[in-house]
Design a protein around this motif. Structure first.
Motif, PDB file in Angstrom:
ATOM      1  N   ARG A  46       0.829  -1.217   0.000  1.00 48.96           N
ATOM      2  CA  ARG A  46       0.000   0.000   0.000  1.00 48.96           C
ATOM      3  C   ARG A  46       0.864   1.268   0.000  1.00 48.96           C
ATOM      4  O   ARG A  46       0.595   2.217  -0.738  1.00 48.96           O
ATOM      5  N   ILE A  47       1.909   1.270   0.804  1.00 48.96           N
ATOM      6  CA  ILE A  47       2.804   2.437   0.880  1.00 48.96           C
ATOM      7  C   ILE A  47       3.484   2.667  -0.468  1.00 48.96           C
ATOM      8  O   ILE A  47       3.549   3.796  -0.972  1.00 48.96           O
ATOM      9  N   ILE A  48       3.976   1.591  -1.074  1.00 54.94           N
ATOM     10  CA  ILE A  48       4.656   1.701  -2.368  1.00 54.94           C
ATOM     11  C   ILE A  48       3.687   2.176  -3.445  1.00 54.94           C
ATOM     12  O   ILE A  48       4.014   3.062  -4.249  1.00 54.94           O
ATOM     13  N   GLN A  49       2.486   1.623  -3.479  1.00 49.88           N
ATOM     14  CA  GLN A  49       1.487   2.051  -4.469  1.00 49.88           C
ATOM     15  C   GLN A  49       1.171   3.530  -4.301  1.00 49.88           C
ATOM     16  O   GLN A  49       1.117   4.279  -5.284  1.00 49.88           O
ATOM     17  N   HIS A  50       0.947   3.957  -3.081  1.00 48.83           N
ATOM     18  CA  HIS A  50       0.617   5.363  -2.822  1.00 48.83           C
ATOM     19  C   HIS A  50       1.762   6.272  -3.271  1.00 48.83           C
ATOM     20  O   HIS A  50       1.531   7.330  -3.869  1.00 48.83           O
ATOM     21  N   SER A  51       2.981   5.857  -2.994  1.00 47.52           N
ATOM     22  CA  SER A  51       4.147   6.672  -3.351  1.00 47.52           C
ATOM     23  C   SER A  51       4.356   6.752  -4.854  1.00 47.52           C
ATOM     24  O   SER A  51       4.679   7.814  -5.386  1.00 47.52           O
ATOM     25  N   THR A  52       4.181   5.636  -5.559  1.00 47.86           N
ATOM     26  CA  THR A  52       4.424   5.635  -6.999  1.00 47.86           C
ATOM     27  C   THR A  52       3.381   6.441  -7.761  1.00 47.86           C
ATOM     28  O   THR A  52       3.664   6.941  -8.852  1.00 47.86           O
ATOM     29  N   LEU A 106       6.736  10.832 -14.857  1.00 48.84           N
ATOM     30  CA  LEU A 106       7.098   9.802 -15.826  1.00 48.84           C
ATOM     31  C   LEU A 106       8.601   9.498 -15.800  1.00 48.84           C
ATOM     32  O   LEU A 106       8.983   8.323 -15.745  1.00 48.84           O
ATOM     33  N   PRO A 107       9.481  10.503 -15.805  1.00 53.33           N
ATOM     34  CA  PRO A 107      10.915  10.173 -15.738  1.00 53.33           C
ATOM     35  C   PRO A 107      11.291   9.428 -14.451  1.00 53.33           C
ATOM     36  O   PRO A 107      12.133   8.532 -14.479  1.00 53.33           O
ATOM     37  N   GLU A 108      10.664   9.774 -13.337  1.00 54.66           N
ATOM     38  CA  GLU A 108      10.941   9.073 -12.080  1.00 54.66           C
ATOM     39  C   GLU A 108      10.454   7.622 -12.149  1.00 54.66           C
ATOM     40  O   GLU A 108      11.145   6.711 -11.688  1.00 54.66           O
ATOM     41  N   LEU A 109       9.285   7.410 -12.748  1.00 54.67           N
ATOM     42  CA  LEU A 109       8.770   6.050 -12.911  1.00 54.67           C
ATOM     43  C   LEU A 109       9.662   5.235 -13.836  1.00 54.67           C
ATOM     44  O   LEU A 109       9.919   4.054 -13.577  1.00 54.67           O
ATOM     45  N   GLU A 110      10.142   5.859 -14.901  1.00 55.26           N
ATOM     46  CA  GLU A 110      11.037   5.159 -15.820  1.00 55.26           C
ATOM     47  C   GLU A 110      12.340   4.786 -15.123  1.00 55.26           C
ATOM     48  O   GLU A 110      12.858   3.682 -15.321  1.00 55.26           O
ATOM     49  N   ALA A 111      12.872   5.678 -14.304  1.00 55.82           N
ATOM     50  CA  ALA A 111      14.102   5.389 -13.570  1.00 55.82           C
ATOM     51  C   ALA A 111      13.876   4.257 -12.573  1.00 55.82           C
ATOM     52  O   ALA A 111      14.722   3.355 -12.430  1.00 55.82           O
ATOM     53  N   LEU A 112      12.753   4.288 -11.889  1.00 57.19           N
ATOM     54  CA  LEU A 112      12.414   3.224 -10.946  1.00 57.19           C
ATOM     55  C   LEU A 112      12.269   1.888 -11.679  1.00 57.19           C
ATOM     56  O   LEU A 112      12.786   0.862 -11.233  1.00 57.19           O
ATOM     57  N   TYR A 113      11.573   1.912 -12.797  1.00 57.57           N
ATOM     58  CA  TYR A 113      11.392   0.703 -13.600  1.00 57.57           C
ATOM     59  C   TYR A 113      12.745   0.142 -14.039  1.00 57.57           C
ATOM     60  O   TYR A 113      13.016  -1.055 -13.894  1.00 57.57           O
ATOM     61  N   TYR A 114      13.611   1.002 -14.558  1.00 61.38           N
ATOM     62  CA  TYR A 114      14.930   0.568 -15.008  1.00 61.38           C
ATOM     63  C   TYR A 114      15.713  -0.057 -13.853  1.00 61.38           C
ATOM     64  O   TYR A 114      16.326  -1.119 -13.996  1.00 61.38           O
TER      65      TYR A 114
END
Length: 40
Positions: free
Chosen positions: A12-18, A23-31
């Motif tokens: 839940r914490i991770i979902q709320h934070s993401t 978009l660039p932060e999500l891409e960096a996290l994904y990578y």
């Protein structure tokens, strides 16, 4: 604290934070997760 409860709490914490990432932060996290083999 029950292990399953803690797991659900962390999810839940991770979902709320993401939801707040750009978009660039999500891409960096994904990578990062792909290179650490957390995402296959």
């Amino acid at each position: 604290m029950d292990e399953e409860y803690r797991r659900e709490e962390l999810i839940r914490i991770i979902q709320h934070s993401t939801e707040r990432l750009t978009l660039p932060e999500l891409e960096a996290l994904y990578y990062d997760m792909v290179t650490k083999d957390y995402i296959r």
